[in-house]
Structures are given as structure tokens and as C-alpha cells.
Write an enzyme that holds these catalytic residues in place. Structure first.
Site, PDB file in Angstrom:
ATOM      1  N   CYS A 277       0.782  -1.245   0.000  1.00 26.67           N
ATOM      2  CA  CYS A 277       0.000   0.000   0.000  1.00 26.67           C
ATOM      3  C   CYS A 277       0.818   1.302   0.000  1.00 26.67           C
ATOM      4  O   CYS A 277       0.557   2.172  -0.824  1.00 26.67           O
ATOM      5  CB  CYS A 277      -0.986   0.022   1.154  1.00 26.67           C
ATOM      6  SG  CYS A 277      -1.548  -1.574   1.694  1.00 26.67           S
ATOM      7  N   ARG A 306       5.468 -11.776   5.313  1.00 27.16           N
ATOM      8  CA  ARG A 306       4.839 -11.616   6.629  1.00 27.16           C
ATOM      9  C   ARG A 306       5.270 -12.749   7.541  1.00 27.16           C
ATOM     10  O   ARG A 306       5.327 -13.903   7.117  1.00 27.16           O
ATOM     11  CB  ARG A 306       3.314 -11.635   6.492  1.00 27.16           C
ATOM     12  CG  ARG A 306       2.815 -10.448   5.709  1.00 27.16           C
ATOM     13  CD  ARG A 306       1.314 -10.460   5.631  1.00 27.16           C
ATOM     14  NE  ARG A 306       0.884  -9.423   4.692  1.00 27.16           N
ATOM     15  CZ  ARG A 306      -0.351  -9.293   4.248  1.00 27.16           C
ATOM     16  NH1 ARG A 306      -1.288 -10.119   4.677  1.00 27.16           N
ATOM     17  NH2 ARG A 306      -0.665  -8.342   3.396  1.00 27.16           N
ATOM     18  N   GLN A 324       0.706 -11.090  -3.780  1.00 28.15           N
ATOM     19  CA  GLN A 324      -0.699 -10.685  -3.757  1.00 28.15           C
ATOM     20  C   GLN A 324      -1.107 -10.172  -5.124  1.00 28.15           C
ATOM     21  O   GLN A 324      -0.314  -9.491  -5.775  1.00 28.15           O
ATOM     22  CB  GLN A 324      -0.882  -9.509  -2.796  1.00 28.15           C
ATOM     23  CG  GLN A 324      -0.956  -9.865  -1.341  1.00 28.15           C
ATOM     24  CD  GLN A 324      -1.255  -8.617  -0.538  1.00 28.15           C
ATOM     25  OE1 GLN A 324      -0.598  -7.594  -0.705  1.00 28.15           O
ATOM     26  NE2 GLN A 324      -2.235  -8.701   0.346  1.00 28.15           N
ATOM     27  N   ASP A 326      -2.687  -7.536  -5.897  1.00 24.62           N
ATOM     28  CA  ASP A 326      -3.068  -6.378  -5.102  1.00 24.62           C
ATOM     29  C   ASP A 326      -3.516  -5.230  -6.000  1.00 24.62           C
ATOM     30  O   ASP A 326      -3.024  -5.101  -7.118  1.00 24.62           O
ATOM     31  CB  ASP A 326      -1.833  -5.937  -4.290  1.00 24.62           C
ATOM     32  CG  ASP A 326      -2.223  -5.151  -3.063  1.00 24.62           C
ATOM     33  OD1 ASP A 326      -3.431  -4.956  -2.826  1.00 24.62           O
ATOM     34  OD2 ASP A 326      -1.309  -4.710  -2.340  1.00 24.62           O
ATOM     35  N   HIS A 328      -5.140  -0.933  -5.545  1.00 23.28           N
ATOM     36  CA  HIS A 328      -5.712   0.144  -4.748  1.00 23.28           C
ATOM     37  C   HIS A 328      -6.537   1.029  -5.652  1.00 23.28           C
ATOM     38  O   HIS A 328      -6.101   1.363  -6.750  1.00 23.28           O
ATOM     39  CB  HIS A 328      -4.607   0.931  -4.053  1.00 23.28           C
ATOM     40  CG  HIS A 328      -3.907   0.101  -3.028  1.00 23.28           C
ATOM     41  ND1 HIS A 328      -2.793  -0.639  -3.316  1.00 23.28           N
ATOM     42  CD2 HIS A 328      -4.220  -0.157  -1.730  1.00 23.28           C
ATOM     43  CE1 HIS A 328      -2.431  -1.305  -2.229  1.00 23.28           C
ATOM     44  NE2 HIS A 328      -3.272  -1.043  -1.255  1.00 23.28           N
ATOM     45  N   LYS A 408     -14.906  -3.775   5.683  1.00 24.17           N
ATOM     46  CA  LYS A 408     -14.468  -4.557   4.527  1.00 24.17           C
ATOM     47  C   LYS A 408     -15.480  -5.621   4.149  1.00 24.17           C
ATOM     48  O   LYS A 408     -16.330  -6.003   4.937  1.00 24.17           O
ATOM     49  CB  LYS A 408     -13.125  -5.229   4.818  1.00 24.17           C
ATOM     50  CG  LYS A 408     -13.190  -6.207   5.973  1.00 24.17           C
ATOM     51  CD  LYS A 408     -11.926  -7.044   6.078  1.00 24.17           C
ATOM     52  CE  LYS A 408     -12.024  -8.001   7.249  1.00 24.17           C
ATOM     53  NZ  LYS A 408     -11.036  -9.035   7.278  1.00 24.17           N
ATOM     54  N   HIS A 454      -8.470  -0.920  -0.658  1.00 21.93           N
ATOM     55  CA  HIS A 454      -7.507  -1.988  -0.925  1.00 21.93           C
ATOM     56  C   HIS A 454      -8.334  -3.139  -1.462  1.00 21.93           C
ATOM     57  O   HIS A 454      -9.400  -3.413  -0.937  1.00 21.93           O
ATOM     58  CB  HIS A 454      -6.842  -2.528   0.337  1.00 21.93           C
ATOM     59  CG  HIS A 454      -6.242  -1.508   1.219  1.00 21.93           C
ATOM     60  ND1 HIS A 454      -4.894  -1.301   1.295  1.00 21.93           N
ATOM     61  CD2 HIS A 454      -6.810  -0.651   2.088  1.00 21.93           C
ATOM     62  CE1 HIS A 454      -4.656  -0.361   2.180  1.00 21.93           C
ATOM     63  NE2 HIS A 454      -5.791   0.043   2.679  1.00 21.93           N
TER      64      HIS A 454
HETATM   65 ZN   LIG Z   1      -3.360  -2.079   0.458  1.00 25.80          ZN
END
Ligand SMILES: [Zn+2]
Ligand SMILES: [Zn+2]
Length: 578
Positions: A277, A306, A324, A326, A328, A408, A454
Site C-alpha cells: 500500500c 509476513r 498478492q 493487489d 488500490h 471490509k 484496498h
Molecule cells: Zn493495500
């Protein structure tokens, strides 16, 4: 009515009692009820062998018949220490208790540090219709488990059991387990030559073999194509960043336990990224943004790291480094519900393409600790609800289950055994735009704070591959199969023809291998079936003469077919992503 958890938890005690009888000197860890059953951790005088499980099981049944009561006692810490003086793990737990009083349960000669609840007596485990309970449980597994899940602690022996109210339920469960075992992606990953783990490399860090890398690439290409059509812009960001960035973003403060120790470069400290992010925000801020740029969709296949305790690592589904899918979405506050609707719609469509049509949707609301204002939360939560309502999607509310930075939506897909897997997540963020001071210029020329979403669709590529393998028991649909066709010449004089066909298929875009090793045809077919190759084409004299191939698919002989006809068939199947 007896609660099944009480039954399971009581059985954990009785199992510990049985082990105490059979293995004097055993030291006890903990023994909770878990989904479908229970476990208990033991420090045993000798390693267990599989034959021990039936012995312990028999002992448990004997104990159950003896009407053993669970007697609750509240004692002082000092008394507890005395009672458990030979139990170092229990002592450690007592030491950490903040309360002055300690609750223990005595059942026969076994005492445990515990808060309950249990059955009153073991008679309840087999009285009346619950008589079946005696047969409704089974010890299933022996595993190593670090005390409190940490590698720094001693390895204990964990015995797992499953328990249900009725024998029938147990049998159904065991049958399903067996089916699940066949689908275990860790075994399939090796058999299909997709990925391996290597102790010297490290736990939770998969190595992708050539075929696994192809599979990843197919998934990534699909995402790349679909999302580009939907207006996403692709970016690439580094794997590490200065510690200061993570302090500003709030990760250092709130997410530190999932992050690895800093890396020193020259005089400065850097962190492996646990999330993408902050980088995406930096790219957003690389120029002045106006309302005309919004919504801005930035996507990355971002590899993050992680920390996970070694005890919870599991094949590809729980790892320490993963990629990910991912993205945004940065938008004006008023655009939120439209953006979420778009995300849900395209997300569910894409999951369906991969073969997942069943799912459960959860909406998680404000937790106790949160960023932003209650009003902001309410507005955002309503926007999420609106989107779900607009698409007529059923969902459950998870009260207080939101992340600290916003509400979320989570989608748990269900595989062919009905097992849920957390994949998609769509999260509103009040925190980062504030902390990283994101702005845009609105229609009237004023500086405003944008909204940020996200979202990950598949979750992580690793995890998703694991789920795919279990869903399809490794027999991936043609469009996903890393090797789609094997061509097997019957004799050496058919090799040239096999290679000719191979070239043609390759040119038409198929992933093909000509199996010209010096082995029997039946062995090659068997190998192809073990590796779940969608199509095996056998070629000999007859096929050569008629420019045909003999087609085998899913262990079935589909007969002879002109090679051009086979090509058409394969193309249509890929096109339809069946
Ligand atoms: Zn994010
Ligand atoms: Zn207990």
C-alpha cells in the site's frame, strides 16, 4: 442439550487422563476443543508409534464408562503451583495468569488447569442417545507442535481426535477427510511437479518448478488481461523500504508483529514489505491529482513478506512470502459504492472463470480500536451494503470484524468439497489517506482527501494455486494446465510423426510435450495420468497413415481423431475456459 464443544473439550481431558495412565511421567501442554474435535499436547517419555493411538483410544473408552466427574475447584495461585509442581508447562501458564485465583478441574486422577466448560460426568458421554458418543470419536493424528507455537520452545507431541454426537456424523466426516487427503495440494504439488519446499531455503518459502511457474504465469496473464480491460494501471514496486516509511504509514506501530527485523543498509534501516500500500500511495502522489484522474486503479502483483509462526505454515496456503494480486482504488467519496459494485461484479465473474461458483460473503464492521470517525465508518459501511444490495448478493455481517482502518467485504469461495477459503477482500481505508496526506483537486479547485480501497481478488497467487489444486484434485481445466498435451509415439518409427504433430499444436498455442523417452507406451500413459495431463495423444502406424491421433483424456479412450479435428476441439475448450 449437550454442546458439542463441551463434549470435545471433555474428551481432551479424558485423553490426557488416558495418556497419564499409559505414560507415567508425561508432562502436559494444553488441550482445547477445535473444529470437529480436540487435541492435547504432551511431552512424553518416548516417541509415539501409530499403534499407540488404538491403545489410548481403548483406555479413553474404559475411562468414559467409569462415571468420572469433572469437579471444578477455585484455588490460590500458590496452591496451584504446588498441585502442578511437576508440570513445567502448566507452571509457566500459572505464572502468567493475572488473576489471583486459579480454576482447576479434577476428573479422577487427572487435574487440569482450565476454565471449562465440560460435561458433568463422563456418563454424559454415553448415556441415552449420546451412547453413540463413545463411538463418535476417534484419535486421528500424531503431530509435532512447538510449545506455544514457537521454534525456540521444545517440540511436544500433539494427538488429534475428532468427535461428533453420533457415529454416523463421524463416519461422514472421516469419509470427507479421506477425500480431502487425496486433494492435499502439498502432495499434488510434488506429484504434478509444480513446487517444492526445501529445508535449507527455509520454511514457508516455496520454490516453483518449471510447470508451477507456467501455471502462475497463466493465472497472472489472465489477471493482467482482464484488469487492463477494466482500466487498471500496472505498477511495480520494490521489496524493501526505509523503516521511516512504515512508521509514517502506521504499519510499524500496528502491524509490527507480522514484519521481519530491519535490514541495515549503510546507516539506515529498511524493512521487507508486508504490504504494497504505501508504495502505491507514493505513486499516486508522484503528481498532482485532480478529480478527473479519479477513480485511479493501481494494480501490482506484489510480493510481500509476513511473519507466520512455523507451526501454522501449511503448503502454499500459509507461507512467509507470497505474491498478492493487489490493487488500490483511489476515488472521490461519492464514487465509493459504484467502485465497490464494480469490484464485486468483476471479482465474482473472474472467480467463476476459475471454476468457483459458490461462496459466502461477509461484511465486517467497526472494531473497538479504529481510525477515522464513527460517521465516516457509517457512511462507508452503508456504501458497502448498498453495493451488495444492488447486486442482490446475500451476505453475513461480522460485527466488529473490520480492520482498524475501515470496513471490509470478504468473499470465501467454496471448493468442490464445500470447504471455504478466504480469497477476495475489499477494504475501505480511512487511515492511509490521512497519514500519508493524500489529496486531489476537486471540481471547484479545492484540495480534498480522497477515499482509498484496498482489494485483492485471488488473495495471493500461492494460496490460490493451493486452492485450485484441491478444488480440482490436481486435474486442472485445459486452459490452466501447465502441460496440456503429451504425444506418445508407439515405436521409434513414429517419433518423427509425433514431433510433427507436436510442432503444429505448439504453433496453434498449445503447451505440448513429445514423450520420446525409451519407455513403454503403457508406462508413459500411466505417468501422464498421474500428472493429470488433460490430453494424451498416442500415435502409431494407423494414426500416421490417416494423419490422426488416438486421444486419451481423464483415463478414457476417446478414439481416433484427425489431428486438425483435435486441435479445433482443444481450442474451443480453451476458449470456453472449461
Ligand atoms: Zn493495500
Ligand atoms: Zn477443560
Amino acid at each position: 442439550m449437550l454442546k458439542i464443544e463441551a463434549i470435545r473439550h471433555s474428551l481432551a481431558h479424558i485423553m490426557a487422563y488416558a495418556v497419564q495412565e499409559l505414560f507415567p511421567g508425561v508432562k502436559f501442554g494444553i488441550g482445547p476443543a477445535i473444529e470437529n474435535g480436540f487435541y492435547y499436547d504432551f511431552d512424553l517419555p518416548r516417541p509415539l508409534v501409530p499403534e499407540d493411538l488404538p491403545r489410548i483410544e481403548t483406555k479413553i473408552k474404559q475411562l468414559i464408562k467409569q462415571d468420572i466427574r469433572f469437579e471444578k475447584k477455585v484455588i490460590t495461585k500458590r496452591e496451584a503451583k504446588k498441585k502442578f509442581k511437576n508440570q513445567l508447562y502448566k507452571l509457566e501458564l500459572i505464572e502468567e495468569l493475572t488473576e489471583k485465583k486459579v480454576t482447576v478441574y479434577e476428573s479422577g486422577k487427572f487435574v487440569d488447569l482450565c476454565k471449562g466448560p465440560h460435561v458433568k460426568s463422563t456418563l454424559q458421554l454415553h448415556s441415552g442417545q449420546a451412547k453413540e458418543v463413545i463411538n463418535g470419536f476417534k484419535l486421528t493424528k500424531i503431530a509435532g507442535a512447538y510449545w506455544r507455537g514457537s521454534e525456540r520452545n521444545p517440540m511436544l507431541t500433539r494427538i488429534y481426535g475428532v468427535a461428533f454426537k453420533a457415529k454416523k456424523e463421524l463416519d461422514d466426516f472421516l469419509l470427507k477427510e479421506k477425500e480431502a487427503e487425496k486433494r492435499d495440494h502439498r502432495t499434488l504439488g510434488q506429484k504434478l511437479e509444480l513446487f517444492i519446499m526445501d529445508e535449507e531455503v527455509g520454511a514457508g518459502l516455496p520454490l516453483w518448478l518449471p510447470k508451477g511457474a507456467v501455471l502462475r504465469r497463466i493465472i497472472e496473464d489472465y489477471l493482467y488481461k482482464e484488469l487492463s480491460i477494466q482500466g487498471y494501471q500496472w505498477i511495480v514496486t520494490p521489496h524493501i523500504a526505509k523503516l521511516d516509511l512504515w512508521k509514517t504509514s502506521g504499519h510499524w506501530n500496528l502491524y509490527r508483529e507480522n514484519m521481519y527485523s530491519p535490514i541495515k543498509i549503510d546507516e539506515e534501516e529498511y524493512m521487507l514489505k508486508p504490504m504494497n500500500c504505501p508504495f502505491h500511495v507514493k505513486i499516486y502522489q508522484s503528481k498532482i491529482r485532480s478529480y478527473k484522474d479519479l477513480p485511479l486503479q493501481l494494480a501490482e502483483l506484489g510480493t510481500v513478506y509476513r511473519y507466520e509462526k512455523s507451526g501454522v505454515l501449511h503448503g502454499l496456503t500459509r507461507v512467509r512470502g507470497f505474491t498478492q494480486d493487489d490493487a488500490h482504488i483511489i476515488c472521490e467519496p461519492g464514487q465509493l459504492s459504484t467502485e465497490v459494485t464494480k469490484l464485486l461484479k468483476s471479482g465474482l465473474k473472474m472467480l467463476k472463470t476459475f471454476g468457483f461458483k459458490d461462496y459466502d460473503i461477509y461484511l465486517s464492521t467497526r472494531p473497538e480500536k479504529y481510525a477515522g470517525t464513527p460517521k465516516g465508518w457509517e457512511k462507508a459501511t452503508n456504501a458497502l451494503k448498498y453495493a451488495l444490495g444492488k447486486l442482490k448478493l446475500k451476505y453475513q455481517i461480522d460485527p466488529g470484524g473490520g480492520v482498524f482502518y475501515g470496513p471490509k467485504i470478504d468473499i470465501k469461495i467454496k471448493d468442490s468439497l464445500g470447504r471455504p477459503w478466504q480469497c477476495t477482500t475489499i477494504q475501505v481505508d480511512f487511515n492511509l489517506p490521512e497519514r500519508l496526506k493524500m489529496t486531489y483537486i476537486d471540481k471547484s479547485g479545492k484540495k480534498q482527501k480522497p477515499f482509498m480501497l484496498h482489494r485483492a481478488l485471488l488473495g495471493s497467487i500461492e494460496r490460490f494455486v493451493g486452492v485450485l489444486l484441491e478444488h480440482y484434485t490436481g486435474a486442472l481445466p485445459l486452459w490452466l494446465a501447465p502441460e496440456q498435451v503429451w504425444i506418445i509415439p508407439i515405436g521409434s518409427r513414429h517419433e518423427r510423426y509425433a514431433k510433427e504433430i507436436g510442432e503444429k499444436l505448439k504453433i496453434s498455442g498449445l503447451r505440448v510435450r513429445v514423450k520420446d523417452e525409451n519407455e513403454t507406451v503403457s508406462k508413459k500413459i500411466r505417468e501422464g495420468e498421474i500428472q493429470k495431463i488433460p490430453y494424451l495423444l498416442v500415435v502409431g502406424d494407423k494414426e500416421m497413415k490417416s494423419k490422426s491421433v488416438r486421444v486419451r483424456s481423464k483415463n478414457k479412450d476417446l478414439g481416433m481423431m484427425k489431428s486438425t479435428r483435435f486441435m479445433e476441439r482443444a481450442e474451443i475448450e480453451i476458449e470456453k475456459k472449461k
